[in-house]
Enzyme design. Structure first.
Site, PDB file in Angstrom:
ATOM      1  CD  GLU A  99       3.749   8.384  -1.407  1.00 15.72           C
ATOM      2  OE1 GLU A  99       3.395   8.339  -0.218  1.00 15.72           O
ATOM      3  OE2 GLU A  99       3.490   7.498  -2.214  1.00 15.72           O
ATOM      4  CE  LYS A 132       5.915   5.515  -0.839  1.00 19.34           C
ATOM      5  NZ  LYS A 132       5.525   4.559   0.190  1.00 19.34           N
TER       6      LYS A 132
HETATM    7  P1  13P Z   1       2.262   1.279  -3.264  1.00 20.10           P
HETATM    8  O1  13P Z   1       3.684   0.800  -3.337  1.00 20.10           O
HETATM    9  O2  13P Z   1       1.255   0.185  -3.153  1.00 20.10           O
HETATM   10  O3  13P Z   1       1.955   2.294  -4.335  1.00 20.10           O
HETATM   11  O4  13P Z   1       2.097   2.042  -1.888  1.00 20.10           O
HETATM   12  C1  13P Z   1       3.115   2.834  -1.427  1.00 20.10           C
HETATM   13  C2  13P Z   1       2.573   3.966  -0.676  1.00 20.10           C
HETATM   14  O5  13P Z   1       2.880   4.167   0.468  1.00 20.10           O
HETATM   15  C3  13P Z   1       1.677   4.884  -1.384  1.00 20.10           C
HETATM   16  O6  13P Z   1       1.461   6.005  -0.602  1.00 20.10           O
END
Ligand code: 13P
Length: 334
Positions: free
Chosen positions: A177, A219
């Site tokens: 991510e 992600k």
């Molecule tokens: P948000 O969708 O609130 O941004 O959180 C997702 C997430 O896992 C961020 O690391």
């Protein structure tokens, strides 16, 4: 675990019309979310709230997996059933956040780097024993006139790739991510350029570390103007820019891409995902892994009366799952 096993977990995570609920807020982050609605940040409140979410009737129709925090993966329902056991019974794949959060990058004011690689091999082995099948590591990329430096991008994608390789060795699907933060007054064009640089570097780093893309999930944030930018973008513009940057940087062998909500409203996050899928087909499924945009309405309801609103809060989170599930198919009608 073979690459085929990792591949089938990754594919199940992005099954048609399904996405992920992120409930992996650290104790500090959930404190902020709880305080905003007047809930005390006790271990029992955290446990009860996560139980409310994970046991919401119908949730698994549109939710393939949930990302848990270290404390949560060890917790049980009020009736003593471990959360991971309950999730597997309901067809929700247990995931675990394994990074230790961002810290300032020395020498580069405004940039941060995510920590957590030391001892990670042992921690992953424990999470596998506890039932996890995928993991998450979040890198934070800030935008300003001076940020991000190329050093910050390199440091963050290097850590993401080291983490991903360790996950696959342990038999976990790595969710990698990189989050490009929405704070600031930057334009959508600047957001595009930063996403492009980060994703190019990320896939180079994954290649260098022998990470098998077939068993990896991306992600990522959407290409969106900074919150304080004078010129905000139309839904179609965000969808088009996000799909374009992904097509130019992400190999087709990746089983799927999910988005974070990053401070978007519930409606925006769903509309953007729907618009992206509307202009498909794309080389990979595009789905969601929202935290706030899945939970905030339910949390608000629950905070007003934990007992009387329990069922309504569960219905609310299940409804958000349904809306986002439809958006993952490009079939959400607003
Ligand atoms: P948000 O969708 O609130 O941004 O959180 C997702 C997430 O896992 C961020 O690391």
């Amino acid at each position: 675990m073979s690459i085929e096993d990792l591949e089938s977990i990754a594919q199940a995570m992005v099954a048609p019309g399904k996405g992920i609920i992120a409930i992996d807020e650290s104790t500090n982050t959930i404190k902020k979310r709880f305080e905003a609605v007047g809930i005390e940040n006790t271990e029992e409140n955290r446990r009860a709230y996560r139980e409310l979410l994970l046991t919401a009737p119908g949730l698994s129709e549109h939710i393939s997996g949930a990302i848990l925090f270290d404390e949560t993966i060890r917790q049980k329902t009020r009736d003593g059933v471990p959360f991971t056991e309950l999730m597997k019974k309901n067809g929700i794949i247990p995931g675990i956040k394994v990074d230790k959060g961002p810290v300032p990058l020395a020498g580069f004011p405004g940039d941060v780097v995510t920590e957590g690689l030391d001892g990670l091999r042992d921690r992953l082995a424990e999470y596998v024993k506890l039932g996890a099948q995928f993991a998450k590591w979040r890198a934070v990329i800030n935008i300003s006139d001076e940020n991000p430096s190329s050093t910050a991008i390199e440091a963050n994608v290097h850590a993401l790739a080291r983490y991903a390789a360790l996950c696959q060795e342990a038999g976990l699907v790595p969710m990698v991510e990189p989050e490009v933060i929405m704070d600031g007054d930057h334009t959508i064009e600047v957001s595009y350029e930063v996403h492009e640089a980060v994703l190019r570097s990320l896939f180079n780093a994954l290649y260098e570390q022998n990470v098998m893309l077939e068993g990896t999930i991306l992600k990522v944030s959407m290409v969106i103007p900074g919150k304080n930018c004078d010129e905000q973008a139309e839904v179609e513009e965000v969808a088009e820019a996000t799909v374009r940057v992904l097509k130019s940087t992400v190999p087709a062998s990746l089983p799927g891409i999910v988005f974070l909500s990053g401070g978007q409203t519930d409606e925006q996050s769903t509309a953007h995902l729907n618009a992206m899928n509307h202009i498909g087909p794309h080389p990979w499924p595009l789905s969601f892994s929202y935290g706030r945009a899945m939970q905030q309405a339910a949390l608000k309801l629950w905070s007003k009366d934990m007992k009387a609103n329990y069922a309504e809060a569960q219905k609310t989170v299940a409804a958000r799952a349904k809306e986002n599930g439809l958006a993952a198919l490009g079939q959400w009608n607003g």
